[in-house]
Design an enzyme around this catalytic site. Structure first.
Site, PDB file in Angstrom:
ATOM      1  N   ASP A   1       0.845  -1.187   0.000  1.00 30.53           N
ATOM      2  CA  ASP A   1       0.000   0.000   0.000  1.00 30.53           C
ATOM      3  C   ASP A   1       0.882   1.238   0.000  1.00 30.53           C
ATOM      4  O   ASP A   1       1.760   1.390   0.863  1.00 30.53           O
ATOM      5  CB  ASP A   1      -0.895   0.010   1.241  1.00 30.53           C
ATOM      6  CG  ASP A   1      -1.969  -1.075   1.195  1.00 30.53           C
ATOM      7  OD1 ASP A   1      -2.006  -1.820   0.195  1.00 30.53           O
ATOM      8  OD2 ASP A   1      -2.758  -1.169   2.152  1.00 30.53           O
TER       9      ASP A   1
ATOM     10  N   ASP B   1     -15.154  -3.259  -1.457  1.00 28.79           N
ATOM     11  CA  ASP B   1     -14.845  -3.044  -0.049  1.00 28.79           C
ATOM     12  C   ASP B   1     -16.164  -2.863   0.692  1.00 28.79           C
ATOM     13  O   ASP B   1     -17.020  -2.082   0.254  1.00 28.79           O
ATOM     14  CB  ASP B   1     -13.972  -1.811   0.133  1.00 28.79           C
ATOM     15  CG  ASP B   1     -12.712  -1.863  -0.729  1.00 28.79           C
ATOM     16  OD1 ASP B   1     -12.181  -2.972  -0.911  1.00 28.79           O
ATOM     17  OD2 ASP B   1     -12.279  -0.806  -1.214  1.00 28.79           O
TER      18      ASP B   1
END
EC number: 5.3.1.16
Length: 245
Positions: free
Chosen positions: A8, A129
């Site tokens: 990330d 998500d």
């Protein structure tokens, strides 16, 4: 099933967030390309990259770090975060990425997914998500009124390579994945599902392997492999041996 290490990116660094909150980040490396090479050397077959700044801004933000990673590794990499149009998809694929992940835009503009699948077959992944089963967008900052299953079903038969399902409440918390929700999603669609969020032990990997027959083909892990809670090489060896459970 394969284990997919996550990188990330925030402000050019390799970080991990807790529950998707940008102000709850831990920097694990200031050299993402070097980190990517370490995961490749540990046996990774695919890397999962996320442009966190891009996810919140809605436009690419970590291009230099992404380019450096692609130039350093020889295994495939997929990227999500801030991908909202065909031009961005084309630009990223031309850099050498194997697949791009459409998240927020999949909920707001499903036609983009269909068009992208037609133009770039086999290279489009949808990221879903969710929190309490409902889809979250814009870097997880906004909760919608559509369920993860309903959104995933919109992309049946249009050529989506995989659905990455992340339970926000589990992400970065080291509490284990949401097996029930992941299995339910995988059984509701024909598209392969990659599990993400909360994977923190080899037992979690085994539990996901036990629902592989439902359509769960991969497990993304981030914080656990950075802190040492999971040894990536051992996790990969485990999936290659097959589930003994």
């Amino acid at each position: 099933m394969i284990v997919i290490p996550a990188i990330d990116l925030k402000e050019g660094n390799c970080v991990r967030l807790e529950q998707g909150e940008m102000n709850r980040d831990t920097v694990f490396s200031d050299n993402p390309a070097e980190q990517a090479l370490k995961w490749q050397e540990a046996g990774a077959e695919l890397l999962h990259l996320v442009d966190l700044d891009g996810a919140f801004a809605g436009i690419p933000k970590n291009k230099a770090a992404i380019e450096a990673i692609i130039k350093t590794i020889t295994i495939p990499a997929q990227l999500g975060g801030g991908i909202r149009d065909i031009a961005t998809i084309e630009a990223y694929l031309s850099l050498g990425l194997s697949r791009v992940i459409i998240g927020t835009a999949a909920q707001r503009n499903p036609e983009l997914v269909i068009e992208a699948c037609q133009k770039f077959p086999g290279r489009i992944v949808v990221g879903i998500d969710a929190k309490n089963g409902m889809v979250a967008v814009q870097g997880w900052a906004e909760l919608t009124d559509i369920s993860a299953v309903d959104l995933a079903r919109k992309f049946e038969d249009c050529g989506v390579t995989a659905i990455i399902y992340t339970d926000i409440s589990r992400d970065g918390m080291m509490g284990g994945p949401n097996l029930e929700a992941t299995k339910a999603l995988a059984e509701a669609i024909s598209i392969p599902v990659i599990a993400s969020g909360g994977i923190s032990s080899l037992k979690d990997i085994e539990n996901l392997m036990a629902i592989e027959a439902s359509g769960v083909t991969g497990a993304i892990t981030g914080k656990a492999i950075y802190t040492g809670a999971i040894n990536l090489r051992e996790a990969i060896d485990l999936t290659r041996r097959g589930c003994q459970c």
